[in-house]
Design a protein around this motif. Structure first.
Motif, PDB file in Angstrom:
ATOM      1  N   ALA A  16      -0.248  29.116 -57.525  1.00 50.70           N
ATOM      2  CA  ALA A  16      -1.394  29.543 -56.725  1.00 50.70           C
ATOM      3  C   ALA A  16      -1.594  31.059 -56.658  1.00 50.70           C
ATOM      4  O   ALA A  16      -2.738  31.525 -56.670  1.00 50.70           O
ATOM      5  N   PRO A  17      -0.537  31.877 -56.595  1.00 46.47           N
ATOM      6  CA  PRO A  17      -0.769  33.319 -56.504  1.00 46.47           C
ATOM      7  C   PRO A  17      -1.560  33.900 -57.666  1.00 46.47           C
ATOM      8  O   PRO A  17      -2.265  34.907 -57.506  1.00 46.47           O
ATOM      9  N   ARG A  18      -1.458  33.266 -58.843  1.00 45.54           N
ATOM     10  CA  ARG A  18      -2.196  33.768 -60.010  1.00 45.54           C
ATOM     11  C   ARG A  18      -3.380  32.886 -60.382  1.00 45.54           C
ATOM     12  O   ARG A  18      -4.043  33.130 -61.389  1.00 45.54           O
ATOM     13  N   LEU A  19      -3.672  31.873 -59.564  1.00 44.80           N
ATOM     14  CA  LEU A  19      -4.707  30.929 -59.949  1.00 44.80           C
ATOM     15  C   LEU A  19      -6.077  31.608 -60.056  1.00 44.80           C
ATOM     16  O   LEU A  19      -6.815  31.392 -61.020  1.00 44.80           O
ATOM     17  N   GLY A  20      -6.418  32.441 -59.079  1.00 47.09           N
ATOM     18  CA  GLY A  20      -7.707  33.129 -59.119  1.00 47.09           C
ATOM     19  C   GLY A  20      -7.849  34.054 -60.323  1.00 47.09           C
ATOM     20  O   GLY A  20      -8.819  33.949 -61.083  1.00 47.09           O
ATOM     21  N   PRO A  21      -6.914  34.955 -60.545  1.00 46.48           N
ATOM     22  CA  PRO A  21      -7.025  35.823 -61.714  1.00 46.48           C
ATOM     23  C   PRO A  21      -7.029  35.058 -63.038  1.00 46.48           C
ATOM     24  O   PRO A  21      -7.764  35.422 -63.970  1.00 46.48           O
ATOM     25  N   THR A  22      -6.218  34.004 -63.136  1.00 48.89           N
ATOM     26  CA  THR A  22      -6.200  33.221 -64.374  1.00 48.89           C
ATOM     27  C   THR A  22      -7.533  32.538 -64.609  1.00 48.89           C
ATOM     28  O   THR A  22      -8.057  32.534 -65.731  1.00 48.89           O
ATOM     29  N   ALA A  27     -12.683  31.992 -67.567  1.00 52.06           N
ATOM     30  CA  ALA A  27     -14.149  31.956 -67.533  1.00 52.06           C
ATOM     31  C   ALA A  27     -14.755  33.087 -68.352  1.00 52.06           C
ATOM     32  O   ALA A  27     -15.716  32.888 -69.107  1.00 52.06           O
ATOM     33  N   SER A  28     -14.187  34.266 -68.225  1.00 51.69           N
ATOM     34  CA  SER A  28     -14.702  35.412 -68.974  1.00 51.69           C
ATOM     35  C   SER A  28     -14.513  35.208 -70.474  1.00 51.69           C
ATOM     36  O   SER A  28     -15.415  35.498 -71.276  1.00 51.69           O
ATOM     37  N   ALA A  29     -13.355  34.669 -70.860  1.00 56.08           N
ATOM     38  CA  ALA A  29     -13.100  34.430 -72.282  1.00 56.08           C
ATOM     39  C   ALA A  29     -14.058  33.399 -72.840  1.00 56.08           C
ATOM     40  O   ALA A  29     -14.583  33.546 -73.957  1.00 56.08           O
ATOM     41  N   ALA A  30     -14.307  32.326 -72.095  1.00 56.82           N
ATOM     42  CA  ALA A  30     -15.241  31.291 -72.548  1.00 56.82           C
ATOM     43  C   ALA A  30     -16.648  31.846 -72.657  1.00 56.82           C
ATOM     44  O   ALA A  30     -17.388  31.554 -73.619  1.00 56.82           O
ATOM     45  N   LEU A  55      -1.147  17.680 -57.621  1.00 60.18           N
ATOM     46  CA  LEU A  55      -1.405  18.848 -58.463  1.00 60.18           C
ATOM     47  C   LEU A  55      -2.597  19.640 -57.927  1.00 60.18           C
ATOM     48  O   LEU A  55      -3.477  19.104 -57.258  1.00 60.18           O
ATOM     49  N   GLU A  56      -2.656  20.907 -58.269  1.00 59.76           N
ATOM     50  CA  GLU A  56      -3.676  21.806 -57.739  1.00 59.76           C
ATOM     51  C   GLU A  56      -5.093  21.315 -58.067  1.00 59.76           C
ATOM     52  O   GLU A  56      -5.379  20.925 -59.198  1.00 59.76           O
ATOM     53  N   MET A  57      -5.975  21.339 -57.061  1.00 66.29           N
ATOM     54  CA  MET A  57      -7.391  21.030 -57.265  1.00 66.29           C
ATOM     55  C   MET A  57      -8.200  21.928 -56.342  1.00 66.29           C
ATOM     56  O   MET A  57      -7.891  22.059 -55.149  1.00 66.29           O
ATOM     57  N   LEU A  58      -9.246  22.537 -56.883  1.00 69.96           N
ATOM     58  CA  LEU A  58     -10.095  23.451 -56.127  1.00 69.96           C
ATOM     59  C   LEU A  58     -11.409  22.773 -55.756  1.00 69.96           C
ATOM     60  O   LEU A  58     -11.948  21.975 -56.529  1.00 69.96           O
ATOM     61  N   GLU A  59     -11.943  23.130 -54.599  1.00 68.80           N
ATOM     62  CA  GLU A  59     -13.254  22.614 -54.187  1.00 68.80           C
ATOM     63  C   GLU A  59     -14.324  23.162 -55.126  1.00 68.80           C
ATOM     64  O   GLU A  59     -14.337  24.339 -55.461  1.00 68.80           O
ATOM     65  N   THR A  63     -15.563  27.125 -56.181  1.00 69.33           N
ATOM     66  CA  THR A  63     -15.102  27.523 -57.509  1.00 69.33           C
ATOM     67  C   THR A  63     -16.259  27.994 -58.382  1.00 69.33           C
ATOM     68  O   THR A  63     -16.155  29.011 -59.086  1.00 69.33           O
ATOM     69  N   LEU A  64     -17.381  27.277 -58.354  1.00 73.86           N
ATOM     70  CA  LEU A  64     -18.525  27.682 -59.168  1.00 73.86           C
ATOM     71  C   LEU A  64     -19.081  29.038 -58.729  1.00 73.86           C
ATOM     72  O   LEU A  64     -19.508  29.841 -59.560  1.00 73.86           O
ATOM     73  N   GLY A  65     -19.065  29.296 -57.424  1.00 74.91           N
ATOM     74  CA  GLY A  65     -19.483  30.619 -56.960  1.00 74.91           C
ATOM     75  C   GLY A  65     -18.575  31.712 -57.488  1.00 74.91           C
ATOM     76  O   GLY A  65     -19.033  32.792 -57.886  1.00 74.91           O
TER      77      GLY A  65
END
Length: 285
Positions: A16-22, A27-30, A55-59, A63-65
């Motif tokens: 989780a600590p790196r989930l946002g940056p990852t 997204a940027s790479a895609a 396992l980790e799941m985001l709302e 996430t889209l925002g």
């Protein structure tokens, strides 16, 4: 032919600590690799095909925002929102907000919902199948109305909106597009024919049959089959030539977007072959 990146797993190195940056890096790479859209699931637990619910799941819409802030070109959507997770007025408002803040890049992906376990687990509303499809049809009518700026009161069997005001309006033109996900022949594909701008199907052996059923529904309701965009979920093979050849077969069937996940997407070097080889080849189809 275009590609969509479908992000269905968030279990990545460092947790989780790196989930946002990852996620931002993916997204940027895609986006830079030429993916035409980026989608996420609308679940609050991980689904069994990907692993246990813990396992980790985001709302989805949070996430889209977030993805809107880390991309510049890719369209953004769920595959797909469960109709029972949000009342239609709030759903239309959320998707319109995404469209405005992303500069006109939102798509409403929606379906009848299916995951009873996560709904029971978190106390979410989950009526029987028949009612869910009734609510799906009313929600499609309400969202189309709100996306068109029509404030006429809506009084249906399940929803009552006295003033479906939607301000600011969406930036997408001619209106914010609606994609219906699912392959049910009697109900889902009929709703596609009646209300949707796009559909999302599965890349199985019955794909052509499902397209034929959709065409029959279009003929029955007086809809132009060709104006509906056909997209599919498809597991991208690791072999580049195999993916390009499969895309040619799907394009011949009228499919215009392949949604798929990239293995170990957290290693953004995985997007190099899409940028350098695959996307340029597909753009010629």
């Amino acid at each position: 032919m275009r590609l969509g990146l479908h992000i269905s797993k968030f279990t990545w190195p460092d947790g989780a600590p790196r989930l946002g940056p990852t996620l931002a890096e993916i997204a940027s790479a895609a986006d830079q690799a030429g993916f035409e859209r980026i989608s996420v699931m609308d679940h609050v637990w991980q689904i069994s095909v990907n692993g246990p619910p813990e396992l980790e799941m985001l709302e989805a819409y949070t996430t889209l925002g977030f993805l809107a802030a880390h991309t510049r070109r890719a369209k953004l959507l769920t595959l797909v929102t469960g109709v029972t997770y949000r009342d239609p007025g709030l759903l239309a408002k959320a998707v319109t907000t995404l469209d405005v803040l992303s500069g006109g890049r939102a798509i409403l992906g929606i379906g009848a919902a299916w995951n009873a376990d996560e709904s029971a687990g978190l106390g979410l509303f989950f009526p029987p199948t028949k009612e869910r499809f009734e609510r799906l049809e009313e929600t499609l009518r309400i969202c189309r109305q709100m996306f068109d700026g029509d404030e006429t009161p809506f009084h249906g069997a399940h929803y009552r909106l006295d003033r479906p005001l939607n301000s600011p309006p969406a930036l997408s033109r001619p209106r914010l597009p609606i994609l219906v996900g699912g392959a049910g022949e009697k109900k889902t594909l009929l709703l596609v024919a009646k209300y949707a701008d796009a559909c999302n199907l599965f890349a199985g052996p019955d794909l052509q049959h499902k397209l034929d059923v959709l065409k029959r529904h279009c003929d029955a309701v007086g809809r132009d089959y060709d104006e509906i965009q056909k997209t599919i979920l498809y597991r991208f093979p690791e072999d580049t030539a195999e993916l390009i050849e499969a895309a040619r077969r799907f394009a011949a069937m009228g499919i215009s977007v392949l949604h798929g996940g990239v293995t170990d997407a957290w290693d953004v070097r995985r997007f190099d072959r899409f940028r350098d080889e695959i996307v340029p080849a597909l753009e010629e189809m």
